[in-house]
Design a protein around this motif. Structure first.
Motif, mmCIF file in Angstrom:
data_model
loop_
_atom_site.group_PDB
_atom_site.id
_atom_site.type_symbol
_atom_site.label_atom_id
_atom_site.label_comp_id
_atom_site.label_asym_id
_atom_site.label_seq_id
_atom_site.Cartn_x
_atom_site.Cartn_y
_atom_site.Cartn_z
ATOM 1 N N ASP A 1 -12.033 0.175 29.720
ATOM 2 C CA ASP A 1 -12.029 -1.233 29.301
ATOM 3 C C ASP A 1 -12.925 -1.998 30.276
ATOM 4 O O ASP A 1 -12.469 -2.830 31.069
ATOM 5 N N ILE A 2 -14.221 -1.689 30.198
ATOM 6 C CA ILE A 2 -15.193 -2.245 31.137
ATOM 7 C C ILE A 2 -15.234 -3.767 31.009
ATOM 8 O O ILE A 2 -15.321 -4.295 29.911
ATOM 9 N N GLY A 3 -15.167 -4.450 32.138
ATOM 10 C CA GLY A 3 -15.260 -5.902 32.122
ATOM 11 C C GLY A 3 -14.003 -6.606 31.655
ATOM 12 O O GLY A 3 -14.019 -7.821 31.433
ATOM 13 N N CYS A 4 -12.907 -5.867 31.492
ATOM 14 C CA CYS A 4 -11.649 -6.512 31.123
ATOM 15 C C CYS A 4 -11.350 -7.607 32.139
ATOM 16 O O CYS A 4 -11.587 -7.454 33.335
ATOM 17 N N GLY A 5 -10.829 -8.726 31.664
ATOM 18 C CA GLY A 5 -10.569 -9.828 32.582
ATOM 19 C C GLY A 5 -9.885 -10.995 31.911
ATOM 20 O O GLY A 5 -9.293 -10.860 30.830
ATOM 21 N N MET A 6 -9.977 -12.140 32.539
ATOM 22 C CA MET A 6 -9.211 -13.318 32.151
ATOM 23 C C MET A 6 -10.129 -14.514 31.901
ATOM 24 O O MET A 6 -11.201 -14.634 32.499
ATOM 25 N N ASN A 7 -9.661 -15.401 31.032
ATOM 26 C CA ASN A 7 -10.313 -16.693 30.812
ATOM 27 C C ASN A 7 -9.207 -17.736 30.711
ATOM 28 O O ASN A 7 -8.200 -17.506 30.036
ATOM 29 N N ALA A 8 -9.366 -18.854 31.387
ATOM 30 C CA ALA A 8 -8.373 -19.924 31.332
ATOM 31 C C ALA A 8 -9.076 -21.277 31.275
ATOM 32 O O ALA A 8 -10.085 -21.490 31.963
ATOM 33 N N ILE A 9 -8.547 -22.167 30.447
ATOM 34 C CA ILE A 9 -9.081 -23.519 30.304
ATOM 35 C C ILE A 9 -7.925 -24.509 30.353
ATOM 36 O O ILE A 9 -6.894 -24.303 29.697
ATOM 37 N N PHE B 1 -9.044 -33.936 21.898
ATOM 38 C CA PHE B 1 -8.655 -33.340 23.176
ATOM 39 C C PHE B 1 -9.863 -32.595 23.737
ATOM 40 O O PHE B 1 -10.686 -32.053 23.003
ATOM 41 N N ALA B 2 -9.973 -32.604 25.035
ATOM 42 C CA ALA B 2 -11.138 -32.010 25.692
ATOM 43 C C ALA B 2 -10.700 -30.920 26.660
ATOM 44 O O ALA B 2 -9.525 -30.815 27.016
ATOM 45 N N THR B 3 -11.653 -30.095 27.082
ATOM 46 C CA THR B 3 -11.389 -29.103 28.106
ATOM 47 C C THR B 3 -11.835 -29.654 29.449
ATOM 48 O O THR B 3 -12.892 -30.269 29.560
ATOM 49 N N LYS B 4 -11.015 -29.446 30.464
ATOM 50 C CA LYS B 4 -11.275 -30.051 31.778
ATOM 51 C C LYS B 4 -11.879 -29.068 32.775
ATOM 52 O O LYS B 4 -12.602 -29.458 33.674
ATOM 53 N N GLU B 5 -11.557 -27.776 32.652
ATOM 54 C CA GLU B 5 -12.129 -26.787 33.556
ATOM 55 C C GLU B 5 -11.931 -25.408 32.968
ATOM 56 O O GLU B 5 -11.051 -25.193 32.139
ATOM 57 N N ALA B 6 -12.776 -24.475 33.363
ATOM 58 C CA ALA B 6 -12.687 -23.128 32.812
ATOM 59 C C ALA B 6 -12.965 -22.096 33.900
ATOM 60 O O ALA B 6 -13.775 -22.318 34.794
ATOM 61 N N ILE B 7 -12.255 -20.956 33.802
ATOM 62 C CA ILE B 7 -12.448 -19.825 34.704
ATOM 63 C C ILE B 7 -12.588 -18.585 33.834
ATOM 64 O O ILE B 7 -11.792 -18.377 32.912
ATOM 65 N N ASN B 8 -13.597 -17.771 34.086
ATOM 66 C CA ASN B 8 -13.819 -16.548 33.322
ATOM 67 C C ASN B 8 -14.158 -15.438 34.319
ATOM 68 O O ASN B 8 -15.217 -15.467 34.934
#
Length: 404
Positions: A80-88, A267-274
Motif C-alpha cells: 500500500d505504497i503512499g498510504c497515509g492521511m488527509n485532514a481538513i 462553509f469553507a475549509t480552514k486548513e489541510a494536512i496530507n
C-alpha cells in the motif's frame, strides 16, 4: 522517552548489526525477533527507530523507520505504497451538523466507493491524469508484466482516484476541543500501488542481491543503488506515492461535495494536512544523505504537521513534529494493532463492537469486527510514549466513521 534496546549486543562489536531504539515497552517477542533480523542488514544507517505503535508486519515491522545507504527493501515500503492521511478543518461548529448523522454518512457512502469498488467514470481532472499517465507508461514500457496484474489496467487506476479501499482505511467526521468540525480520511495507492509493490517485492526476492550480505529473511530482499532494478523501483514507488497523494485529495473533494447539501451554505475549509506513512524518500540524517523508509510512521520534522488517528471509537490527534534525531524525525502513524484480524474476530462479537463504538455513527456489523477498538493499542499510551517526538495541536473525537 525512547527505550534504547540493543538487540544484537554480541554481534555489535563484530560490525554485523545496529542498535534498535524503541519508543515503547509495549512490544511483543515476535516483533522483537523481527527487529533483530532487520538489525542485521549490512546497509542500515546508524540504527533502526521503532515507534510506540509498533507491531509485527510482513518482512519489516510496522511502525519502524529504516534509514539505508545504497540499498532499499521493497517489502519494507509494502504494497500500500503512499498510504497515509488527509485532514481538513471546516468553518463549522458541532451544532451545525445534522441531528441525524446517518443521513450524512449515507450521502458520503453514495459518492465514495469503498472496498474494491471504483467510480463509474474518471473524476480527476486532465491536469492531474495526464502527467501521471505519461510517467506510468514509462514504467510499464520497461515492465509490461505490471499491466497484466491489474484488470482493465488504465481504466482501473484512473477510476480508483478518489476511492477509499478496505481494511483499516476510513473516512471520519471529528470534533476538536473547540467543537470545530474536521473531515479526516485514511487511504493509499489502491490497486495500482498493490500491483507495483507486489511486482517489485517478488523481483527483489528473485534477484536476491547479496552485495551487503544475504538477507536474513526473503521479505527483506533488497535492491542495490546503481542497479537497473533499484532505479526502476524508485521511479515506480515515487509515482505510486504521488498517486496516493492525489487519491486522498480527490476523495476529500468528493466528500465535501457530498456534505454540502446537508450543511450550512458557504462553509469553507480552514486548513489541510496530507501526509504519507508507508513510503521512502531521500533525507539528510547524521550527516549523510540516506533513503528513509517509514513503514507505518510519519515524518515529524521540526514544526511539521501530521495526523495520528486512533481506532474506531478512540481519539485522534493533529500533531506538530519536534525534529527528534533518534527517531529520524518521525512519529507513530496511529494506535497500532494489538492483535491480528483473525484473533479479533475470535475474541469479540457484534455486541462488543456496538458497545465500543457507542456515540459514533458507523457500521456496527460483523463485517468490520476486525476493526474493533480493542484490537488496537491504547492511543493514550501510544501518545504518552512519544512526547519527545511530537506536540499535540488538536485532539479529535470522531462522531462519524465510514469503513471500507
Amino acid at each position: 522517552m525512547a527505550v534504547q534496546l540493543i538487540l544484537n549486543q554480541q554481534t555489535q562489536t563484530a560490525g554485523k548489526g545496529v542498535p534498535v531504539k524503541i519508543h515503547t515497552t509495549d512490544i511483543d517477542s515476535e516483533t522483537l525477533a523481527q527487529l533483530h533480523k532487520m538489525s542485521k542488514l549490512g546497509f542500515i544507517h546508524s540504527h533502526i527507530a521503532v515507534m510506540p505503535d509498533a507491531h509485527m508486519g510482513k518482512g519489516a515491522t510496522v511502525g519502524s523507520v529504516i534509514a539505508t545507504k545504497n540499498a532499499i527493501i521493497p517489502a519494507a515500503v509494502g504494497v500500500d505504497i503512499g498510504c497515509g492521511m488527509n485532514a481538513i478543518r471546516l468553518s463549522l461548529k458541532a451544532h451545525q451538523l445534522p441531528d441525524n448523522l446517518s443521513t450524512l454518512r449515507n450521502a458520503i457512502e453514495r459518492m465514495v466507493p469503498v472496498g474494491f469498488a471504483q467510480h463509474r467514470q474518471v473524476l480527476a481532472k486532465a491536469s492531474t491524469l495526464a502527467p501521471l499517465d505519461k510517467r506510468l507508461r514509462l514504467i510499464t514500457d520497461k515492465h509490461p508484466a505490471l499491466r497484466r496484474m491489474l484488470r482493465q489496467f488504465d481504466a482501473t487506476w484512473q477510476k480508483q482516484l478518489g476511492t477509499l479501499g478496505g481494511g483499516n482505511h476510513f473516512i471520519e467526521i471529528c470534533l476538536d476541543e473547540s467543537d470545530d468540525v474536521w473531515v479526516m480520511l485514511h487511504s493509499g495507492s489502491r490497486g495500482i500501488g498493490n500491483v507495483i509493490g507486489s511486482y517489485f517485492i517478488e523481483r527483489a526476492k528473485k534477484e536476491a542481491q547479496d552485495r551487503f550480505g544475504r538477507a536474513p529473511d526473503s521479505d527483506l530482499s533488497y535492491f542495490v543503488e546503481g542497479s537497473s532494478s533499484f532505479d526502476d523501483y524508485m521511479q515506480a514507488v515515487e509515482w505510486a506515492q504521488e498517486y496516493a497523494f492525489h487519491n486522498r485529495r480527490e476523495m476529500m473533494r468528493v466528500i465535501l461535495e457530498a456534505m454540502r447539501p446537508l450543511l450550512p451554505k458557504f462553509f469553507a475549509t480552514k486548513e489541510a494536512i496530507n501526509c504519507h506513512h508507508n513510503y521512502v524518500q531521500r533525507e539528510l540524517h547524521f550527516g549523510e544523505m540516506v533513503f528513509v523508509t517509514r513503514k507505518g510512521a510519519i515524518s515529524a520534522q521540526q514544526d511539521e504537521y501530521g495526523i495520528i488517528p486512533g481506532s474506531m471509537g478512540a481519539k485522534s490527534y493533529i500533531v506538530k513534529g519536534r525534529g527528534n534525531a533518534d527517531s529520524f524525525c518521525s512519529c507513530s502513524h496511529g494506535a497500532g494493532r494489538r492483535m491480528s484480524r483473525a484473533k479479533a474476530k475470535l475474541l469479540f462479537n457484534q455486541q462488543d463492537l456496538i458497545e465500543q463504538t457507542q456515540g459514533v455513527e458507523c457500521r456496527k456489523d460483523k463485517g468490520v469486527l476486525d476493526e474493533i477498538p480493542a484490537a488496537y493499542k491504547d492511543i493514550d499510551s501510544v501518545m504518552a510514549n512519544q512526547q519527545d517526538l511530537i506536540e499535540v495541536v488538536h485532539t479529535l473525537r470522531q462522531v462519524l466513521c465510514i469503513k471500507g
